[in-house]
Scaffold this active site. Structure first.
Site, PDB file in Angstrom:
ATOM      1  CE  LYS A  75       8.484   5.652  -3.499  1.00 32.03           C
ATOM      2  NZ  LYS A  75       9.167   6.859  -3.996  1.00 32.03           N
ATOM      3  CD  GLU A 104      16.215   6.199  -6.805  1.00 34.70           C
ATOM      4  OE1 GLU A 104      15.083   6.427  -6.327  1.00 34.70           O
ATOM      5  OE2 GLU A 104      16.487   6.343  -8.021  1.00 34.70           O
TER       6      GLU A 104
HETATM    7  O1  KIV Z   1       8.889   6.591  -8.703  1.00 36.87           O
HETATM    8  C1  KIV Z   1       9.344   5.451  -8.518  1.00 36.87           C
HETATM    9  O2  KIV Z   1       9.125   4.536  -9.327  1.00 36.87           O
HETATM   10  C2  KIV Z   1      10.135   5.215  -7.323  1.00 36.87           C
HETATM   11  C3  KIV Z   1      10.842   3.910  -7.197  1.00 36.87           C
HETATM   12  C4  KIV Z   1      11.861   3.760  -8.208  1.00 36.87           C
HETATM   13  C5  KIV Z   1      11.365   3.690  -5.841  1.00 36.87           C
HETATM   14  O3  KIV Z   1      10.203   6.054  -6.486  1.00 36.87           O
END
Ligand code: KIV
Length: 271
Positions: free
Chosen positions: A118, A186
C-alpha cells in the site's frame, strides 16, 4: 471442497472481485499473535505504518523505516492463512520515483512474502502505481487524508469537503487508471466517499469515510483500546484491553509487594 483441493490464500484479484459485494473486513496487525486472532475474521490484514505510533511511540508515521516494516511484515505472515496480507511502503521509500518504488516494493514482498503493498497518494502517484503494477506489484492506494503528508497537510483533518471533493475524486480515478486493485479512503466526507465508491470499479476501503464504502479498516490497537494517546472520532472501541491490562499489572504489583504472589498454587513444593 475435496480433500485434494489446495487451500489458497486470498489474493488481490479476490479482493478486486468483491467490488459491490459483501463488505470487506480489514484490520491492521503487526505481530504474529494478533495476525492469528484477526485472520479468521478478516478479508485483508494490513501491516500499516501506524505501527510507528501505536507500537514504537513515534509522534507520526514519518520515522518508520523499511527495516521496521520488514520485521513486522515477517511476523504477521507467520499468523496468516486466510486473509490477504498487505504491507505499507514507509515514508521516503517510494516518493522519489517509480524505480525507487519498485526497488523497495520488491524488497518488501521478497523479504516478507507479502503479496501486495500500500502507498499513499493519488494523481501524483499515477505513474509510480502504473510502473509497479506492470511489474508484478499489486498496489492498494491510499487517498484522502494521507498521514505521511501530515506536515504539509497541517494536521489530521477531513479531506474533500466542498471544492476539495473534485480533487479527491480525481485522485481516486487516477489510482484506478494506474492499476491499483483497491483504494483506502481516509477521513473523506460520507457523501464524497459514497460517490467515489459508486464511480470506481475497484473496491474502496474506508477509515473515517462513512458506511458507503466497499469495506472498512481500523487500526487494531485503536479498536481494542490498546492505544489511548488520542482517539480519532471515527474510531469505535470494541474492547478496553488497555484498561484491563493496566488493572492486571496493578493487581500483580500489589500482590508482589504484599508477598501474596506466588502463592502455593504457583510455587513448587520441596517434595
Ligand atoms: O497505517 C495504517 O494503519 C493505515 C490504515 C489506517 C489505513 O494506513
Amino acid at each position: 471442497m475435496s480433500a485434494s483441493t489446495p487451500v489458497r490464500p486470498t489474493l488481490p484479484v479476490d479482493i478486486l472481485a468483491r467490488k459491490g459485494g459483501a463488505p470487506l473486513v480489514c484490520l491492521t496487525a503487526y505481530t504474529t499473535p494478533v495476525a492469528r486472532l484477526s485472520d479468521p475474521h478478516c478479508d485483508v490484514v494490513l501491516v500499516g505504518d501506524s505501527l510507528g505510533m501505536v507500537l514504537h511511540g513515534l509522534p507520526s508515521t514519518i520515522g518508520v523505516t523499511m527495516e521496521m516494516m520488514i520485521l513486522h511484515g515477517k511476523a504477521v505472515m507467520r499468523g496468516i492463512t486466510n486473509a490477504m496480507p498487505v504491507i505499507d511502503m514507509p515514508f521516503g521509500s517510494y516518493e522519489e520515483g517509480p524505480e525507487q518504488a519498485f526497488r523497495n516494493a520488491s524488497r518488501l514482498m521478497m523479504e516478507t512474502g507479502m503479496p501486495a503493498v500500500k502507498l499513499e497518494g493519488g494523481v501524483h502517484m499515477h505513474d509510480t502505481i502504473a510502473f509497479l503494477t506492470a511489474r508484478g506489484v499489486p498496489v492498494m492506494a491510499h487517498i484522502g487524508l494521507t498521514p505521511q503528508s501530515v506536515n504539509t497537510l497541517g494536521g489530521y483533518k477531513v479531506v474533500g469537503r466542498a471544492d476539495e471533493g473534485a480533487r479527491v475524486m480525481a485522485d481516486a480515478e487516477a489510482v484506478q487508471a494506474a492499476g491499483a486493485f483497491s483504494v483506502v479512503l481516509e477521513k473523506t466526507p460520507e457523501g464524497l466517499s459514497r460517490r467515489i465508491t459508486q464511480t470506481l470499479t475497484i473496491p474502496t476501503i474506508g477509515i473515517g469515510a462513512g458506511v458507503g464504502c466497499d469495506g472498512q479498516i481500523l487500526v487494531i490497537d485503536d479498536m481494542l483500546g490498546l492505544f489511548t494517546d488520542f482517539r480519532p472520532k471515527f474510531v469505535k472501541r470494541y474492547a478496553n484491553l488497555g484498561e484491563a491490562a493496566s488493572d492486571a499489572i496493578a493487581d500483580y504489583a500489589a500482590e508482589v509487594r504484599a508477598r501474596a504472589f506466588p502463592g502455593p498454587e504457583h510455587s513448587f513444593p520441596d517434595e
